[in-house]
Design a protein around this motif. Structure first.
Motif, PDB file in Angstrom:
ATOM      1  N   ASP A 110       0.812  -1.222   0.000  1.00 23.31           N
ATOM      2  CA  ASP A 110       0.000   0.000   0.000  1.00 23.31           C
ATOM      3  C   ASP A 110       0.846   1.272   0.000  1.00 23.31           C
TER       4      ASP A 110
ATOM      5  N   LEU B 236      -0.903  11.992  -3.169  1.00 20.79           N
ATOM      6  CA  LEU B 236      -1.566  10.788  -2.662  1.00 20.79           C
ATOM      7  C   LEU B 236      -2.908  10.572  -3.364  1.00 20.79           C
ATOM      8  N   ASN B 237      -3.691  11.641  -3.539  1.00 21.22           N
ATOM      9  CA  ASN B 237      -4.986  11.523  -4.214  1.00 21.22           C
ATOM     10  C   ASN B 237      -4.835  11.033  -5.648  1.00 21.22           C
TER      11      ASN B 237
ATOM     12  N   PRO C 295      -6.425   2.406  -5.786  1.00 21.03           N
ATOM     13  CA  PRO C 295      -7.131   2.689  -4.528  1.00 21.03           C
ATOM     14  C   PRO C 295      -6.470   2.092  -3.290  1.00 21.03           C
ATOM     15  N   GLN C 296      -5.660   1.030  -3.460  1.00 18.80           N
ATOM     16  CA  GLN C 296      -5.066   0.393  -2.286  1.00 18.80           C
ATOM     17  C   GLN C 296      -3.900   1.195  -1.704  1.00 18.80           C
ATOM     18  N   VAL C 297      -3.429   2.230  -2.413  1.00 20.41           N
ATOM     19  CA  VAL C 297      -2.298   3.031  -1.929  1.00 20.41           C
ATOM     20  C   VAL C 297      -2.771   3.953  -0.802  1.00 20.41           C
ATOM     21  N   HIS C 298      -2.102   3.873   0.343  1.00 23.26           N
ATOM     22  CA  HIS C 298      -2.444   4.727   1.484  1.00 23.26           C
ATOM     23  C   HIS C 298      -1.270   5.565   1.962  1.00 23.26           C
TER      24      HIS C 298
ATOM     25  N   TRP D 126      -2.458   9.127  -6.800  1.00 21.03           N
ATOM     26  CA  TRP D 126      -2.150   7.691  -6.767  1.00 21.03           C
ATOM     27  C   TRP D 126      -3.389   6.865  -6.406  1.00 21.03           C
ATOM     28  N   GLN D 127      -4.182   7.355  -5.462  1.00 21.11           N
ATOM     29  CA  GLN D 127      -5.371   6.600  -5.047  1.00 21.11           C
ATOM     30  C   GLN D 127      -6.410   6.533  -6.155  1.00 21.11           C
TER      31      GLN D 127
END
Length: 477
Positions: A40, A64-65, A72-75, A67-68
């Motif tokens: 993630d 971050l947004n 979507p699994q990137v936090h 990448w998400q």
């Protein structure tokens, strides 16, 4: 798998570009690389610590947004600085990146290499090689707020910046003077950014301190000749804080450089906190050459201009903090009460932003009054200049300023000259020898005689007393 990660990265960069715009993307994201994607977490790298801190402070959430939206699994997004050894630039990257990364580790110049590397308008190779003073990417013509106090200086600076190699030089040198925080450095750096945006000119920005340091270092390493030749190959030499130029040898070298550039048709732009004639620590030849160009004063900021600066700073803050709002009554209050300089205005907005964000409270007039009370300084008395005294006295007595400076001894010139000398002694901090020099090179005893004579006459001549008081009021308004 690596190809899939690169595909994701390409789409993320596309999202960032469309979100922040091409200029912002080029400035802050063009040199960001993908290192790896693990579970993630995404690991990215940039070439300098300045880039890392800037992106983390202002764009971490957007990265971050982006990448998400793609994964979507990137936090979590980790950002690191590439080392000089690892940073082997591909063919489409800047070849100077490894050297720059090494410089970043050793430089004490307020992020100078990073700023030069990431600005939208790239700084020329000559600026890098000669160790130009640090440039702030925010200080451009686009962010300069215009008002009555700075219109002429801005127009002259734009004309210089938009010139091309081989064009006739109209103002040389262009000399801009103003008090602290009124925009001199902003204009000079704007000239440097704009001038270096084209491929055919070399524009070098140096503070007087940096010029002195460079010359002394060149003397120590026996490379003074190369230093001089490099400076004289510049198309536009920009010198800031001229009042700090010290040392007879350094001043002589500056004068030679100034003469060589002007004689060769190259442009020189200089800023200081006072006009050339008031730079008493400088050699007379340097003062004379500086006064021979266009001398422009940037006066104190009027309330309308202060309000414009405040609105500009709020807009800049909102680019990174979209919810930040300053109500119109608060802006009016700040513009009316913070009168000293532009830096105090910027400091006020920074305080309101910090208080609002850290305490999660909206900006109110009560909060503003509390947070900026130490920035509301008592109004300083106007700084009166000998040139102002000469101009006002000449107008009052219907003579010319050149009459006051001449050797004429007729009664209609002698009395105004003595009054002007008296006012210069009582309304300024200038010494008698300095006043004499500014009145056509007269001896200090001549000034003392004039001061004593007017003092004696004012005590018994009511008409002259009224004239002197009227002149004082005009000068102090």
């Amino acid at each position: 798998m690596a190809n899939m990660e690169q595909d994701h990265w390409s789409r993320v960069k596309g999202r960032l570009r469309s979100t922040v715009g091409e200029d912002v993307y080029s400035s802050w994201f063009a040199r960001m690389d993908l290192e790896s994607v693990q579970d993630d977490s995404v690991h990215l790298s940039v070439p300098t610590r300045f880039l890392k801190s800037w992106i983390q402070a202002h764009y971490a959430e957007r990265v971050l947004n982006a990448w998400q939206a793609e994964m979507p699994q990137v936090h979590r997004v980790d950002l690191t600085v590439r080392s000089a050894m690892r940073n082997v630039a591909p063919a489409n990257k800047e070849a100077a990146a490894p050297a720059e990364a090494r410089r970043t580790e050793t430089s004490n110049n307020r992020h100078a290499p990073e700023l030069r590397a990431t600005a939208t308008a790239p700084v020329s190779a000559s600026h890098e090689a000669l160790g130009g003073s640090p440039l702030d990417p925010r200080l451009t013509f686009a962010s300069f707020v215009l008002g009555r106090a700075n219109t002429l200086a801005h127009a002259a600076a734009r004309q210089v910046a938009e010139g091309r190699r081989g064009d006739p030089v109209m103002f040389n040198p262009l000399y801009i003077h103003a008090g602290v925080g009124l925009g001199k450095t902003h204009l000079l750096q704007a000239v440097t950014w704009a001038g270096n945006s084209g491929p055919d000119r070399k524009v070098l920005y140096l503070t007087a301190e940096k010029f002195m340091y460079g010359f002394v270092a060149a003397l120590k390493t026996q490379t003074a000749l190369a230093f001089k030749e490099a400076l004289r190959g510049i198309d536009v030499l920009v010198i800031d804080d001229m009042q700090f130029l010290q040392g007879k040898t350094t001043q002589a070298e500056f004068c030679h450089t100034l003469n060589a550039l002007i004689d060769a048709g190259r442009q020189v732009v200089i800023a200081a906190d006072r006009p050339p004639s008031d730079l008493e620590s400088l050699d007379e030849r340097v003062r004379s050459r500086l006064a021979g160009g266009l001398v422009v004063e940037m006066s104190s900021l009027g309330e309308e201009l202060r309000l414009g600066i405040l609105k500009s700073r709020v807009a800049a803050a909102r680019a990174h903090h979209a919810s930040f709002e300053v109500p119109e009554p608060v802006l009016d209050y700040l513009a009316r009460t913070i009168t000293h300089n532009g830096r105090d205005l910027e400091g006020a907005i920074n305080r309101l932003l910090a208080h609002s964000k850290l305490n999660a409270t909206p900006v109110t007039l009560e909060m503003a009054e509390r947070e900026v009370r130490d920035l509301i300084r008592p109004q300083e008395p106007k700084r009166i200049k000998i040139e102002d005294i000469q101009r006002v006295v000449a107008r009052q007595y219907n003579v010319s300023r050149s009459d006051l400076l001449s050797s004429r001894r007729t009664a209609n010139v002698v009395r105004p000259r003595q009054v002007a000398m008296y006012l210069a002694k009582t309304l300024t901090l200038r010494s008698l020898p300095e006043i004499g020099r500014r009145f056509g090179g007269r001896d200090h005893t001549t000034v003392l005689h004039a001061v004593r004579k007017i003092e004696a006459l004012v005590g018994k001549d009511v008409a002259l007393q009224d004239e002197v008081e009227t002149l004082k009021r005009q000068l102090q308004e």
